[in-house]
Structures are given as C-alpha cells and as structure tokens.
Write a protein that holds these residues in place. Structure first.
Motif, PDB file in Angstrom:
ATOM      1  N   PRO A 156       5.029  -4.810  -9.897  1.00 17.02           N
ATOM      2  CA  PRO A 156       5.178  -3.356  -9.770  1.00 17.02           C
ATOM      3  C   PRO A 156       4.378  -2.817  -8.581  1.00 17.02           C
ATOM      4  O   PRO A 156       3.298  -3.310  -8.268  1.00 17.02           O
ATOM      5  CB  PRO A 156       4.606  -2.837 -11.089  1.00 17.02           C
ATOM      6  CG  PRO A 156       3.626  -3.884 -11.514  1.00 17.02           C
ATOM      7  CD  PRO A 156       4.235  -5.190 -11.072  1.00 17.02           C
ATOM      8  N   HIS A 157       4.938  -1.804  -7.933  1.00 18.00           N
ATOM      9  CA  HIS A 157       4.255  -1.148  -6.808  1.00 18.00           C
ATOM     10  C   HIS A 157       4.549   0.340  -6.882  1.00 18.00           C
ATOM     11  O   HIS A 157       5.710   0.759  -6.819  1.00 18.00           O
ATOM     12  CB  HIS A 157       4.741  -1.717  -5.473  1.00 18.00           C
ATOM     13  CG  HIS A 157       4.218  -0.976  -4.284  1.00 18.00           C
ATOM     14  ND1 HIS A 157       2.948  -1.172  -3.777  1.00 18.00           N
ATOM     15  CD2 HIS A 157       4.780  -0.005  -3.498  1.00 18.00           C
ATOM     16  CE1 HIS A 157       2.759  -0.388  -2.733  1.00 18.00           C
ATOM     17  NE2 HIS A 157       3.854   0.342  -2.546  1.00 18.00           N
ATOM     18  N   ILE A 158       3.513   1.144  -7.036  1.00 11.14           N
ATOM     19  CA  ILE A 158       3.657   2.597  -7.059  1.00 11.14           C
ATOM     20  C   ILE A 158       3.815   3.079  -5.623  1.00 11.14           C
ATOM     21  O   ILE A 158       2.990   2.778  -4.761  1.00 11.14           O
ATOM     22  CB  ILE A 158       2.435   3.256  -7.723  1.00 11.14           C
ATOM     23  CG1 ILE A 158       2.250   2.713  -9.145  1.00 11.14           C
ATOM     24  CG2 ILE A 158       2.587   4.766  -7.745  1.00 11.14           C
ATOM     25  CD1 ILE A 158       0.952   3.135  -9.805  1.00 11.14           C
ATOM     26  N   SER A 159       4.872   3.822  -5.371  1.00 13.19           N
ATOM     27  CA  SER A 159       5.180   4.255  -4.011  1.00 13.19           C
ATOM     28  C   SER A 159       4.039   5.056  -3.417  1.00 13.19           C
ATOM     29  O   SER A 159       3.485   5.961  -4.063  1.00 13.19           O
ATOM     30  CB  SER A 159       6.458   5.098  -3.995  1.00 13.19           C
ATOM     31  OG  SER A 159       6.668   5.666  -2.716  1.00 13.19           O
ATOM     32  N   ARG A 160       3.686   4.734  -2.171  1.00 17.26           N
ATOM     33  CA  ARG A 160       2.630   5.471  -1.464  1.00 17.26           C
ATOM     34  C   ARG A 160       3.161   6.777  -0.904  1.00 17.26           C
ATOM     35  O   ARG A 160       2.388   7.615  -0.459  1.00 17.26           O
ATOM     36  CB  ARG A 160       2.058   4.611  -0.341  1.00 17.26           C
ATOM     37  CG  ARG A 160       0.926   3.654  -0.721  1.00 17.26           C
ATOM     38  CD  ARG A 160       0.962   3.113  -2.121  1.00 17.26           C
ATOM     39  NE  ARG A 160      -0.117   2.175  -2.406  1.00 17.26           N
ATOM     40  CZ  ARG A 160      -0.255   1.517  -3.532  1.00 17.26           C
ATOM     41  NH1 ARG A 160       0.635   1.673  -4.501  1.00 17.26           N
ATOM     42  NH2 ARG A 160      -1.270   0.687  -3.726  1.00 17.26           N
ATOM     43  N   GLN A 161       4.475   6.971  -0.947  1.00 17.61           N
ATOM     44  CA  GLN A 161       5.069   8.251  -0.551  1.00 17.61           C
ATOM     45  C   GLN A 161       5.188   9.209  -1.725  1.00 17.61           C
ATOM     46  O   GLN A 161       4.993  10.418  -1.571  1.00 17.61           O
ATOM     47  CB  GLN A 161       6.453   8.027   0.042  1.00 17.61           C
ATOM     48  CG  GLN A 161       6.483   7.740   1.527  1.00 17.61           C
ATOM     49  CD  GLN A 161       7.862   8.002   2.105  1.00 17.61           C
ATOM     50  OE1 GLN A 161       8.859   7.518   1.595  1.00 17.61           O
ATOM     51  NE2 GLN A 161       7.901   8.781   3.163  1.00 17.61           N
ATOM     52  N   ASN A 162       5.526   8.655  -2.886  1.00 20.07           N
ATOM     53  CA  ASN A 162       5.778   9.468  -4.067  1.00 20.07           C
ATOM     54  C   ASN A 162       5.365   8.658  -5.286  1.00 20.07           C
ATOM     55  O   ASN A 162       6.057   7.717  -5.677  1.00 20.07           O
ATOM     56  CB  ASN A 162       7.258   9.853  -4.146  1.00 20.07           C
ATOM     57  CG  ASN A 162       7.579  10.702  -5.352  1.00 20.07           C
ATOM     58  OD1 ASN A 162       6.724  10.990  -6.188  1.00 20.07           O
ATOM     59  ND2 ASN A 162       8.839  11.112  -5.469  1.00 20.07           N
ATOM     60  N   SER A 163       4.266   9.014  -5.902  1.00 19.25           N
ATOM     61  CA  SER A 163       3.720   8.207  -6.998  1.00 19.25           C
ATOM     62  C   SER A 163       4.536   8.308  -8.282  1.00 19.25           C
ATOM     63  O   SER A 163       4.191   7.658  -9.281  1.00 19.25           O
ATOM     64  CB  SER A 163       2.266   8.607  -7.279  1.00 19.25           C
ATOM     65  OG  SER A 163       2.188   9.958  -7.707  1.00 19.25           O
TER      66      SER A 163
END
Length: 374
Positions: A156-163
C-alpha cells in the motif's frame, strides 16, 4: 535522514556505508523465550539415553523466531515494525530504545506499511493467499479492512498528492472446481478512494507484473515492472516422454534411500547425504516478493549491478502518460520527498540523486526500504 531495511529476517539501519543491526524488543524477547525453552528441555533429546531411545530433537519455533519480522515503515520521526509468530501478529512503534505496541494480539500478518498525513495503510493477510488493504489507527490500534475477496493486495502507498487515495499491488487467483488454487493472475496497480470506497485498476500491462506503486507530489507514478511468470508452465509432451524412464528410476532410488535411512540408519551410497535433512538453498535461487527468481549472479556476489533479473525495471509514468525506465534489476525502492530514489538491487543499497548513482551499503536481498526524512 535515517535509512532502514529488512534483510534475511533482520532489521538494519544504514550508517556511514555500513549496516547496523537494530534490536526489536518484541523479537528479542520471543527469541530469548525460545532459547530458554530449548535449553530447559535439551537433556531430553541429548545423551546416550535419548540416542538409544531414538528421541528426535523437538521443534521450538526457531523458524518463526528468526523470520518473525514482516514489515517496517516510518510514522513521522518514529519507526513502525510488524511481527508474526505462533499465529499472532503485532505492530510496534519504535523511537530509539523506547518501544510501544500498537496492537499485539491480531491474527493477521502485517507486511506492507505506509504512513502519511496522519493515516497508516497496511497489507494484512492470513499467511496464505489472501492479503487485503487496511487502515490502522496508530494511537489506539483500531483496524479497518478496506478491500476483500480471494485476492492478494500488497504494497500500500498513500498518495502524496491526495491522502484519500491509496495505491496498491493487486493479484487474483484462479481455482479449480474443488477450490484449489491453480494459477495466479498478473499483478496490477489499483487505486482505492477513501471518500467513495471505490476501487479502480490504475496500471495494468499484458504479460507483465506491475508492483510497488509510489507517487510524488507532482503526480508522477513510479512502479516496478517485471515479466509475468505463470505458476503452471506449459508441458513439453515429447520431452516428458523421453525423460519418463529417468524420472521413474530417480523416484525409486529416492524411495529406497529414504527407506534405508529410516530403518538402517545409513544411506545406500557410502558418503551419501541423508535425504531427511533439509537441502542447502541454491545460491542462484531466492524467493523475492513471493517469486522464485533465478539470480543472474551468485547471491553473495560483490558485483555492483546486483543479482535481480534485468527484466525487473523501475518505471516512472509521467502525468502525460509517457514512461521512462529509471533503472533495471530493482528489488525494492523508496522515493524521497526531493525526488531522490533509494533502491536495492539484491546486493547493494544505492542512491539515485540527479545524474549520480552511488552505493550506500552492501546488503543481501534488502527489502522494505524505509526512510525517516528529517
């Protein structure tokens, strides 16, 4: 900047070009308990009496003890690690020598961990086929599973543009009428929207696995692409017919050798090996991300190019859809806030900064690269 990774079941910190093993309180206490139990009962399985009675050495969970570290991640200036042993999984916050548990009594294996903007996303599985994306509250240990089904959802990776967006690797399974798994699908990158609870397939390529997605604040997407290898290879009927007698003879010989060792205590051939003992792993084979790879060089090689096959590529997909291969032979990587990339090629941990690609440390099969950025 603090750099951590897992290698051969241990947690390391990279400092001044060398690896420093980091002790995890939960892991060390479990290993100490295993050692004490084994020492306490050692008299039962050693000595002439035990040998005469044919008492075999008892298994005390040594395998679990030295493979119980499953994941590592960064939560602000703290480190998070996860464990699994004896059917119990746990997550722990580590700040120097101080440790606090997030939870220590769940049945899931927590492998992938990513924290950003107050959220902590993990991959939680049953230690078999199913793995699903979940959110963990690092303050009270509450657990919310987001995805479901007979699938494996990891990295999993939480978006650095939109969490509110979580990217992850997804893989499905095909089963026969009895429910047995007969094949795995190629891996794709999926996107989960926390606001609408919807899932979309984001990146998928025919004939390839696309794994370990990470994006940057500018909207560029990074992932590892490798050739898809099905579990069941197509058979060569002519070759099978030719080799049939050889395989039959080997099978009979193997059975007779095991029979001889079991009831006679000696192999059929003088100096022959005991087939009951585990075989030494082939130094040109290793399991990486659940895949048996054929290393292009010996796994203990000192070559800077690494041992991972050349078809494992780190790819950057820009906002306009164009793709650039950043590097080949990539096992794991971590994208930094400033655009630099720390990666593992199976024998080295390296840093890409602009046009420079420098060695940070020698490390065998380093994975779960984690960076605490100051």
């Amino acid at each position: 900047m603090e750099i951590y990774c897992l290698s051969e079941g241990e947690l390391y910190r990279i400092e001044n070009g060398k690896e420093k093993r980091i002790l995890c309180e939960r892991v060390e206490s479990y290993r100490d308990a295993v050692r004490k139990m084994k020492a306490r009962d050692e008299w039962k399985t050693t000595g002439k009496g035990a040998k005469f009675m044919g008492v075999e050495e008892k298994e005390y969970g040594e395998a679990d003890a030295f493979s119980m570290l499953k994941g590592v991640g960064a939560c602000g200036d703290k480190l998070i690690y996860s464990t699994y042993a004896d059917g119990v999984g746990g997550m722990y916050l580590k700040n120097g020598d101080e440790e606090n548990y997030i939870f220590a009594n769940r049945s899931e294996v927590i492998a992938g961990i990513d924290c950003f903007d107050g959220k902590c996303a993990v991959s939680a599985g049953n230690n078999a086929y199913e793995n699903h994306i979940a959110l963990v509250n690092t303050q009270n240990g509450s657990f919310e599973q987001l995805t479901e089904g007979f699938t494996s959802e990891t990295h999993p990776h939480i978006s650095r543009q939109n969490s509110d967006i979580i990217y992850y690797t997804a893989m499905g399974f095909a089963t026969d009428r009895s429910g047995n798994v007969i094949e795995k699908s190629p891996c794709s990158v999926c996107m989960y929207d926390l606001r609408s609870s919807t899932i979309d397939e984001y990146i998928a390529e025919d004939g390839y696995d696309c794994i370990k997605p990470q994006d940057d604040s500018d909207g560029n997407m990074y992932f590892i692409r490798r050739k898809y290898v099905p579990s069941r290879q197509k058979s060569n009927l002519l070759l099978d017919i030719v080799l049939f007698p050889v395989r039959i003879i080997k099978a009979i010989g193997g059975f007779l050798s095991v029979f001889s060792m079991a009831f006679g205590g000696e192999p059929l051939r003088t100096g022959g090996k005991n087939p009951a003992k585990s075989k030494t792993a082939n130094e040109r084979e290793a399991f990486v991300e659940g895949n048996l790879i054929k290393a292009e060089k010996q796994l203990n090689a000192s070559d800077d190019d690494g041992v991972i096959p050349s078809d494992w590529e780190l790819v950057r997909r820009s906002k306009d859809g164009s793709e650039t291969v950043i590097k080949k032979r990539i096992m794991d990587y971590r994208l930094l806030d400033n655009g630099d990339i720390i990666y593992s090629n199976g024998s080295r941990i390296r840093l890409i900064s602009g046009a420079k690609d420098t060695v940070l440390c020698k490390m065998k099969l380093a994975n779960s690269i984690t960076v605490i950025q100051q």
